[in-house]
Design an enzyme around this catalytic site. Sequence first.
Site, PDB file in Angstrom:
ATOM      1  CE  LYS A 122      -1.701   2.629   3.040  1.00 17.91           C
ATOM      2  NZ  LYS A 122      -1.668   3.896   2.261  1.00 17.91           N
ATOM      3  CD  GLU A 143      11.765   3.308  10.362  1.00 15.46           C
ATOM      4  OE1 GLU A 143      11.638   4.182  11.246  1.00 15.46           O
ATOM      5  OE2 GLU A 143      11.712   3.538   9.151  1.00 15.46           O
ATOM      6  CB  CYS A 159      11.890   8.063  11.177  1.00 17.90           C
ATOM      7  SG  CYS A 159      12.818   6.964  10.092  1.00 17.90           S
ATOM      8  CD  GLU A 194       9.756  11.590  14.679  1.00 19.25           C
ATOM      9  OE1 GLU A 194      10.695  11.183  13.982  1.00 19.25           O
ATOM     10  OE2 GLU A 194       8.712  10.932  14.890  1.00 19.25           O
TER      11      GLU A 194
END
Length: 534
Positions: free
Chosen positions: A222, A299, A333, A431
């Site tokens: 996807k 992840e 990330c 973050e």
Amino acid sequence: MAYLQKTLLSTSRIAIRSHFQRRTLPIIVSHRFQRLASTMAPQLKDASLFKKDVCYVNGEWVKAASGKTFEVHDPATGKLIGTCPEFDVKDTENAIAAAESAFEDFRKKTGRQRSKLLRKWYDLMVENAEDLATLITWENGKPLADAKGEVTYAANFFEWFSEEAPRIYGDTIPSSTPENRVWTVKEPVGVCGLITPWNFPAAMVTRKIGPALAAGCTVVCKSPGETPFTSLAIAELAHRAGIPKGVVNIITTMENTPRIGEVMTTHPTIRKISFTGSTPVGKLLMKQCAATIKKLSLELGGNAPFIVFDDADVDLAVAGAITSKFRSSGQTCVCANRIFVQRAIYDEFAEKFAAKVREFKVGNGFEQGTTHGPLIHDRAVNKVEQHVRDAEKKGAKVVVGGQKMPDTGANFFQPTVLTGMTTDMDMASEETFGPVAGLFPFDTEAEVVKIANSTPVGLAGYFFTRDLSRAYRVAEHLEVGMVGVNTGLISDPASPFGGVKESGFGREGSLYGIGEYQVTKMVTYGGIGQHLQK
């Protein structure tokens, strides 16, 4: 193009009306041309790589059964790029069925046969690198130079795993029973569901598909709704490479994303899910996978510490921080999210770091000289601004930037440097995922490692020092899955990528990456006896 020529001609006629305007004509034309060119639709050398309104299922280009589509917009200009199919549950189940049907034949191919397929796919990515980079910049916004680097990085995963495919080894194990022999074989786990993010539209696709195919698995991937065209172009190259039908299936959706995620995580045919994205979504997918006990690779989010000790090479540390913090406008990330600088060199580092950030040029990724493009959407911009305003309110000082850039576009935010950061600010615990660098002072090694580890996530960490003993000591104490020592760039197909704690589990890339798509089967052969028959 006719409109552009007419505009330039009109500009020249106006310019010759005065001596001043005649002298400034080259600048006027140059700037106007660049501005207009940046709003025009990019052109591909191979237009057939631009796949609109179709997904790749069972070796064919298909529309959603409902006929529904969703729009994809250029984050730099807000203009419509194109539309993609809004796949629903039935469409997704068809893709899963195609992968299931293809698996029985594909798993029987030798490692060398799978290697050749991946190598051909790699070669085609290299041959079409310029077009792939154009698509990345168009739908993601990152500068074209960065996009070209991503294409190289992405293609290298196919090259790496093409070399791993023929080298899948089992073990012979000494048995505790003399009449038995024990050995293991590595087998493909089965049909894999892959869910990829928008920040690396090419690399996150190849980093998952490469090891899956090398292991003998088939996949349903996807693609992200924000950046689907890159993955669809990669699917077209898979078709040209001769990947058997049903082995690779690329689907798109936007509105139905939660429902499609649920189908992939609960469908009994899918035996493995690999997801890159936020920690909250990762937790949800993990919960959904529980019903069928799927193999998982997650992840997830990070909050990377970047530590500069007072014995470090300051210029090297500044360069490393620039690379780590501002790559892709801070939308990775593994970006440095908290920059800790030992007090003795804090002012020197801050001055040199801010000077480098002032040199950035923010703009459309296709414009010459652009170093940093837009954020992916307005929600990302709003989060970045909220972090900056919160830090200011609690005593931080904006040294560079700190504001939205509405004159440039709705999704642009100035690259920003903040000094005087403290641990009670939002940036210390959340973050940011944007072009904002907050500099935190610290005094001792023990203090900074404790602060660096005071977060529920642990993806990447960086530190700079010339002390070899400290390098070993700090690397061992940081609670992260990846450590960069005297470097701000750690991504490499040869290196295992992944985190600890709530940053997830499993590793991508490297010699470990293929194991995530395999199961170990043990075989015990009994009744052999200890003596030769007479």
